[in-house]
Scaffold this motif. Structure first.
Motif, PDB file in Angstrom:
ATOM      1  N   VAL A 217       2.444  12.477  -9.396  1.00  0.00           N
ATOM      2  CA  VAL A 217       2.370  12.600  -7.938  1.00  0.00           C
ATOM      3  C   VAL A 217       3.742  13.017  -7.397  1.00  0.00           C
ATOM      4  CG1 VAL A 217       2.082  11.307  -5.785  1.00  0.00           C
ATOM      5  CG2 VAL A 217       0.417  11.041  -7.630  1.00  0.00           C
ATOM      6  N   ILE A 218       4.810  12.454  -7.940  1.00  0.00           N
ATOM      7  CA  ILE A 218       6.165  12.826  -7.514  1.00  0.00           C
ATOM      8  C   ILE A 218       6.446  14.293  -7.856  1.00  0.00           C
ATOM      9  CG2 ILE A 218       8.640  12.389  -7.852  1.00  0.00           C
ATOM     10  CD1 ILE A 218       7.159  10.225  -6.169  1.00  0.00           C
ATOM     11  N   VAL A 219       6.041  14.732  -9.030  1.00  0.00           N
ATOM     12  CA  VAL A 219       6.207  16.143  -9.414  1.00  0.00           C
ATOM     13  C   VAL A 219       5.487  17.037  -8.405  1.00  0.00           C
ATOM     14  CG1 VAL A 219       5.615  17.874 -11.173  1.00  0.00           C
ATOM     15  CG2 VAL A 219       6.564  15.654 -11.869  1.00  0.00           C
ATOM     16  N   GLN A 220       4.282  16.648  -8.018  1.00  0.00           N
ATOM     17  CA  GLN A 220       3.536  17.419  -7.019  1.00  0.00           C
ATOM     18  C   GLN A 220       4.225  17.378  -5.664  1.00  0.00           C
ATOM     19  OE1 GLN A 220      -0.367  15.650  -7.213  1.00  0.00           O
ATOM     20  NE2 GLN A 220      -0.798  16.556  -9.217  1.00  0.00           N
ATOM     21  N   ASP A 221       4.761  16.220  -5.295  1.00  0.00           N
ATOM     22  CA  ASP A 221       5.500  16.108  -4.031  1.00  0.00           C
ATOM     23  C   ASP A 221       6.693  17.066  -4.025  1.00  0.00           C
ATOM     24  OD1 ASP A 221       3.842  14.171  -2.908  1.00  0.00           O
ATOM     25  OD2 ASP A 221       5.135  12.492  -3.502  1.00  0.00           O
ATOM     26  N   MET A 222       7.405  17.126  -5.128  1.00  0.00           N
ATOM     27  CA  MET A 222       8.576  18.013  -5.208  1.00  0.00           C
ATOM     28  C   MET A 222       8.149  19.478  -5.090  1.00  0.00           C
ATOM     29  SD  MET A 222      11.072  16.058  -5.196  1.00  0.00           S
ATOM     30  CE  MET A 222      11.489  14.373  -5.541  1.00  0.00           C
ATOM     31  N   ALA A 223       7.031  19.825  -5.696  1.00  0.00           N
ATOM     32  CA  ALA A 223       6.530  21.200  -5.586  1.00  0.00           C
ATOM     33  C   ALA A 223       6.158  21.519  -4.136  1.00  0.00           C
ATOM     34  CB  ALA A 223       5.321  21.392  -6.503  1.00  0.00           C
TER      35      ALA A 223
ATOM     36  N   MET B 184       0.852  -1.186   0.000  1.00  0.00           N
ATOM     37  CA  MET B 184       0.000   0.000   0.000  1.00  0.00           C
ATOM     38  C   MET B 184       0.894   1.244   0.000  1.00  0.00           C
ATOM     39  SD  MET B 184      -2.967   0.915   2.684  1.00  0.00           S
ATOM     40  CE  MET B 184      -4.142   2.121   2.252  1.00  0.00           C
ATOM     41  N   PRO B 185       0.631   2.166  -0.934  1.00  0.00           N
ATOM     42  CA  PRO B 185       1.458   3.377  -1.000  1.00  0.00           C
ATOM     43  C   PRO B 185       1.346   4.222   0.276  1.00  0.00           C
ATOM     44  CG  PRO B 185       0.122   3.131  -2.983  1.00  0.00           C
ATOM     45  CD  PRO B 185      -0.359   2.111  -2.000  1.00  0.00           C
ATOM     46  N   LEU B 186       2.426   4.904   0.566  1.00  0.00           N
ATOM     47  CA  LEU B 186       2.448   5.800   1.724  1.00  0.00           C
ATOM     48  C   LEU B 186       1.528   6.991   1.491  1.00  0.00           C
ATOM     49  CD1 LEU B 186       6.309   5.979   2.325  1.00  0.00           C
ATOM     50  CD2 LEU B 186       4.643   4.757   3.728  1.00  0.00           C
ATOM     51  N   ARG B 187       1.016   7.543   2.582  1.00  0.00           N
ATOM     52  CA  ARG B 187       0.257   8.793   2.505  1.00  0.00           C
ATOM     53  C   ARG B 187       1.207   9.887   2.033  1.00  0.00           C
ATOM     54  NH1 ARG B 187      -0.516   9.660   7.837  1.00  0.00           N
ATOM     55  NH2 ARG B 187      -1.002  11.794   7.305  1.00  0.00           N
ATOM     56  N   GLY B 188       0.673  10.963   1.481  1.00  0.00           N
ATOM     57  CA  GLY B 188       1.476  12.040   0.915  1.00  0.00           C
ATOM     58  C   GLY B 188       2.550  12.578   1.836  1.00  0.00           C
ATOM     59  N   GLU B 189       2.174  12.916   3.061  1.00  0.00           N
ATOM     60  CA  GLU B 189       3.141  13.488   4.004  1.00  0.00           C
ATOM     61  C   GLU B 189       4.251  12.494   4.330  1.00  0.00           C
ATOM     62  OE1 GLU B 189       3.153  15.193   8.546  1.00  0.00           O
ATOM     63  OE2 GLU B 189       1.321  15.415   7.358  1.00  0.00           O
TER      64      GLU B 189
END
Length: 184
Positions: free
Chosen positions: A38-44, A1-6
């Motif tokens: 999602v990774i691009v958004q995480d980096m932002a 299961m993927p990790l939550r965003g934070e």
């Protein structure tokens, strides 16, 4: 299961902090079980939180890891084809330079900069593969090929060797040709 965003962003930051190499967005997406977007958004989100994340053609890194170790000098150059762009970049790295970025002056948006961080022929080849494979248009196309590069060099002798190679190949724009005073 993927990790939550934070939690995912904490893991990404931990990875970038302990491993100074560049991390491709697609590799991070696979690792964390999310899309590249999602990774691009995480980096932002990380950047907005003050984390100095640098995005280069080779992937993501922390800016402190990519900080220049030598002198940074400015080159003004012009090329009009992808083959010429590849030759120009190879001349810089083959003569001891690391191409930090490309800068163009857009008539509407002003100065536009793209991080490159190219230090070897392998880096140049990977960059050119993306240019050719993805059919993208380089920033220099906006300015009829005229652009600037911040280049990291060991010393002034290395910089002059790069300038001589670019001059010989016809890529170097001298300050009087560009109507600007370029660093010599």
């Amino acid at each position: 299961m993927p990790l939550r965003g934070e939690d995912r962003r904490k893991e990404i930051l931990a990875l970038l902090s302990r491993d100074a190499s560049n991390h491709k967005g697609s590799d991070l997406a696979f690792r964390f079980g999310v899309s590249r977007q999602v990774i691009v958004q995480d980096m932002a989100i990380l950047r907005a939180a003050g984390v100095p994340v640098l995005s280069t053609p080779q992937g993501y890194a922390l800016l402190a890891d990519a900080a220049p170790q030598g002198e940074v000098r400015l080159l003004v150059t012009r090329h009009r084809t992808n083959d010429a762009m590849e030759e120009e970049l190879c001349l810089i790295v083959d003569n001891g330079g690391r191409v930090l970025d490309v800068v163009v002056e857009h008539p509407l948006y002003g100065e536009m900069t793209g991080a490159l961080m190219l230090a070897s022929r392998a880096d140049v080849a990977e960059f050119m593969e993306k240019v050719r494979g993805e059919g993208v248009t380089p920033l220099s196309a906006l300015t009829d090929g005229l652009h600037l590069h911040h280049v990291e060099v060991r010393d002034g002798k290395t910089f002059e060797r790069i300038r001589a190679a670019l001059r010989k190949a016809g890529y170097l724009i001298e300050s009087d040709e560009a109507g600007i005073v370029a660093e010599r």
